[in-house]
Design a protein around this motif. Structure first.
Motif, PDB file in Angstrom:
ATOM      1  N   LEU A  12      66.587  28.182  58.492  1.00 17.12           N
ATOM      2  CA  LEU A  12      66.347  27.822  59.887  1.00 17.12           C
ATOM      3  C   LEU A  12      67.055  26.518  60.244  1.00 17.12           C
ATOM      4  O   LEU A  12      67.724  26.428  61.273  1.00 17.12           O
ATOM      5  CB  LEU A  12      64.837  27.683  60.100  1.00 17.12           C
ATOM      6  CG  LEU A  12      64.306  27.699  61.507  1.00 17.12           C
ATOM      7  CD1 LEU A  12      64.709  28.984  62.209  1.00 17.12           C
ATOM      8  CD2 LEU A  12      62.802  27.580  61.497  1.00 17.12           C
ATOM      9  N   LEU A  13      66.942  25.523  59.381  1.00 12.19           N
ATOM     10  CA  LEU A  13      67.580  24.228  59.634  1.00 12.19           C
ATOM     11  C   LEU A  13      69.103  24.326  59.672  1.00 12.19           C
ATOM     12  O   LEU A  13      69.748  23.718  60.526  1.00 12.19           O
ATOM     13  CB  LEU A  13      67.156  23.205  58.582  1.00 12.19           C
ATOM     14  CG  LEU A  13      65.750  22.643  58.748  1.00 12.19           C
ATOM     15  CD1 LEU A  13      65.390  21.745  57.583  1.00 12.19           C
ATOM     16  CD2 LEU A  13      65.629  21.879  60.055  1.00 12.19           C
ATOM     17  N   THR A  14      69.693  25.086  58.755  1.00 12.73           N
ATOM     18  CA  THR A  14      71.149  25.207  58.757  1.00 12.73           C
ATOM     19  C   THR A  14      71.642  25.972  59.982  1.00 12.73           C
ATOM     20  O   THR A  14      72.698  25.668  60.526  1.00 12.73           O
ATOM     21  CB  THR A  14      71.675  25.860  57.469  1.00 12.73           C
ATOM     22  OG1 THR A  14      71.029  27.117  57.263  1.00 12.73           O
ATOM     23  CG2 THR A  14      71.452  24.966  56.265  1.00 12.73           C
ATOM     24  N   ALA A  15      70.870  26.957  60.446  1.00 15.65           N
ATOM     25  CA  ALA A  15      71.249  27.687  61.659  1.00 15.65           C
ATOM     26  C   ALA A  15      71.215  26.765  62.872  1.00 15.65           C
ATOM     27  O   ALA A  15      72.113  26.797  63.724  1.00 15.65           O
ATOM     28  CB  ALA A  15      70.318  28.877  61.880  1.00 15.65           C
ATOM     29  N   ILE A  16      70.196  25.930  62.947  1.00  9.45           N
ATOM     30  CA  ILE A  16      70.097  24.975  64.063  1.00  9.45           C
ATOM     31  C   ILE A  16      71.241  23.963  63.976  1.00  9.45           C
ATOM     32  O   ILE A  16      71.891  23.668  64.974  1.00  9.45           O
ATOM     33  CB  ILE A  16      68.722  24.281  64.068  1.00  9.45           C
ATOM     34  CG1 ILE A  16      67.637  25.298  64.460  1.00  9.45           C
ATOM     35  CG2 ILE A  16      68.707  23.094  65.015  1.00  9.45           C
ATOM     36  CD1 ILE A  16      66.224  24.819  64.265  1.00  9.45           C
ATOM     37  N   THR A  54      73.642  29.157  55.924  1.00 10.49           N
ATOM     38  CA  THR A  54      72.561  29.912  56.563  1.00 10.49           C
ATOM     39  C   THR A  54      72.527  31.332  56.036  1.00 10.49           C
ATOM     40  O   THR A  54      71.460  31.851  55.656  1.00 10.49           O
ATOM     41  CB  THR A  54      72.744  29.933  58.101  1.00 10.49           C
ATOM     42  OG1 THR A  54      72.757  28.600  58.586  1.00 10.49           O
ATOM     43  CG2 THR A  54      71.640  30.718  58.780  1.00 10.49           C
ATOM     44  N   ILE A  55      73.686  31.978  56.002  1.00 10.65           N
ATOM     45  CA  ILE A  55      73.762  33.364  55.528  1.00 10.65           C
ATOM     46  C   ILE A  55      73.343  33.449  54.057  1.00 10.65           C
ATOM     47  O   ILE A  55      72.582  34.326  53.659  1.00 10.65           O
ATOM     48  CB  ILE A  55      75.182  33.936  55.748  1.00 10.65           C
ATOM     49  CG1 ILE A  55      75.442  34.082  57.245  1.00 10.65           C
ATOM     50  CG2 ILE A  55      75.366  35.263  55.024  1.00 10.65           C
ATOM     51  CD1 ILE A  55      76.877  34.350  57.608  1.00 10.65           C
ATOM     52  N   LEU A  56      73.817  32.503  53.274  1.00  8.35           N
ATOM     53  CA  LEU A  56      73.486  32.479  51.846  1.00  8.35           C
ATOM     54  C   LEU A  56      71.982  32.289  51.619  1.00  8.35           C
ATOM     55  O   LEU A  56      71.358  33.041  50.861  1.00  8.35           O
ATOM     56  CB  LEU A  56      74.267  31.342  51.176  1.00  8.35           C
ATOM     57  CG  LEU A  56      74.397  31.400  49.673  1.00  8.35           C
ATOM     58  CD1 LEU A  56      75.357  32.526  49.277  1.00  8.35           C
ATOM     59  CD2 LEU A  56      74.931  30.070  49.160  1.00  8.35           C
ATOM     60  N   VAL A  57      71.408  31.313  52.288  1.00 12.95           N
ATOM     61  CA  VAL A  57      69.983  31.006  52.099  1.00 12.95           C
ATOM     62  C   VAL A  57      69.105  32.150  52.589  1.00 12.95           C
ATOM     63  O   VAL A  57      68.180  32.586  51.890  1.00 12.95           O
ATOM     64  CB  VAL A  57      69.621  29.679  52.812  1.00 12.95           C
ATOM     65  CG1 VAL A  57      68.122  29.491  52.900  1.00 12.95           C
ATOM     66  CG2 VAL A  57      70.251  28.506  52.093  1.00 12.95           C
ATOM     67  N   LEU A  58      69.401  32.677  53.782  1.00 19.08           N
ATOM     68  CA  LEU A  58      68.581  33.778  54.292  1.00 19.08           C
ATOM     69  C   LEU A  58      68.794  35.059  53.477  1.00 19.08           C
ATOM     70  O   LEU A  58      67.855  35.825  53.261  1.00 19.08           O
ATOM     71  CB  LEU A  58      68.857  34.021  55.779  1.00 19.08           C
ATOM     72  CG  LEU A  58      68.306  32.935  56.708  1.00 19.08           C
ATOM     73  CD1 LEU A  58      68.727  33.202  58.147  1.00 19.08           C
ATOM     74  CD2 LEU A  58      66.802  32.819  56.606  1.00 19.08           C
ATOM     75  N   GLY A  59      70.019  35.270  53.009  1.00 18.11           N
ATOM     76  CA  GLY A  59      70.278  36.430  52.148  1.00 18.11           C
ATOM     77  C   GLY A  59      69.479  36.353  50.863  1.00 18.11           C
ATOM     78  O   GLY A  59      68.871  37.335  50.421  1.00 18.11           O
ATOM     79  N   PHE A  60      69.418  35.157  50.271  1.00 16.38           N
ATOM     80  CA  PHE A  60      68.644  34.978  49.045  1.00 16.38           C
ATOM     81  C   PHE A  60      67.144  35.129  49.315  1.00 16.38           C
ATOM     82  O   PHE A  60      66.406  35.700  48.513  1.00 16.38           O
ATOM     83  CB  PHE A  60      68.942  33.614  48.407  1.00 16.38           C
ATOM     84  CG  PHE A  60      68.321  33.442  47.057  1.00 16.38           C
ATOM     85  CD1 PHE A  60      68.783  34.177  45.970  1.00 16.38           C
ATOM     86  CD2 PHE A  60      67.261  32.563  46.869  1.00 16.38           C
ATOM     87  CE1 PHE A  60      68.204  34.041  44.715  1.00 16.38           C
ATOM     88  CE2 PHE A  60      66.681  32.421  45.625  1.00 16.38           C
ATOM     89  CZ  PHE A  60      67.151  33.157  44.546  1.00 16.38           C
ATOM     90  N   ALA A  61      66.696  34.625  50.488  1.00 17.65           N
ATOM     91  CA  ALA A  61      65.273  34.773  50.856  1.00 17.65           C
ATOM     92  C   ALA A  61      64.915  36.260  50.984  1.00 17.65           C
ATOM     93  O   ALA A  61      63.852  36.696  50.524  1.00 17.65           O
ATOM     94  CB  ALA A  61      64.987  34.035  52.152  1.00 17.65           C
TER      95      ALA A  61
END
Length: 199
Positions: A12-16, A54-61
């Protein structure tokens, strides 16, 4: 589960952060403080990295959330329902929000009011076209902000700002406004006119 929450928060933070430079001009317009528009323009060179992160972090989540759980041999544990903040629905909402934030530069123009103005030119010899070189513009939202401020002036026929070219080509009636007024309007957005020449 705490790891999932940290991943969601980081995504969320990286997307913002990735869209902060593009959201600021719209927020400045809404707040009536247009000089704040370029405050986060320094983040623009890092935007691709923020998007990738963002893509990496959310993909891992999502991977963590969807991977099969290890089966426990004993029947001693009962599976309890996860809290909302740890659910797939919450992760889906955060992912959708991240996508909306990352795509912001492409639809930011809808937040700027479109004013149809009637242009009356008395003498065509008064028409002047000037190219202003502007520093600090980083996305389509910046263009809209510059065009919006310039179009507030009387006598503006057309204003075409381009963040890709780093300029604005403005056609105006010099009997109703002048180059210094236009430059002042552009500078009031927080971006800076570095050069100007007649086109």
């Amino acid at each position: 589960m705490k790891t999932d929450n940290k991943l969601i928060g980081a995504g969320l933070l990286t997307a913002i952060a990735a869209s902060l430079c593009c959201i600021t001009p719209v927020l400045a317009l809404v707040a009536g403080t247009s000089g704040l528009a370029s405050t986060f323009s320094w983040l623009e060179p890092f935007r691709p990295y923020f998007i990738g992160l963002t893509i990496l972090v959310l993909g891992f989540a999502w991977y963590q959330k969807l991977k099969p759980k290890k089966q426990i041999d004993c029947n001693c544990e009962t599976e309890e329902k996860p809290k909302f903040i740890q659910s797939k629905m919450f992760l889906g909402i955060v992912t959708a929000f991240a996508i909306v934030m990352l795509a912001f530069p492409y639809y930011s123009s809808i937040f700027y009011p479109k004013k149809e103005k009637q242009i009356i030119v008395v003498d065509k010899s008064n028409i002047q076209k000037v190219k202003f070189t502007i520093s600090g513009m980083t996305c389509a939202s910046c263009e809209e902000h510059v065009n919006h401020e310039v179009n507030k002036l009387t006598g503006i026929i057309s204003s075409n700002a381009s963040y890709e070219n780093g300029n604005a080509i403005i056609e105006f009636d010099n009997s109703k406004t002048n180059i210094s007024e236009i430059e002042k309007a552009i500078n009031s957005t927080g971006y800076s006119v570095t050069d100007k020449k007649e086109n």
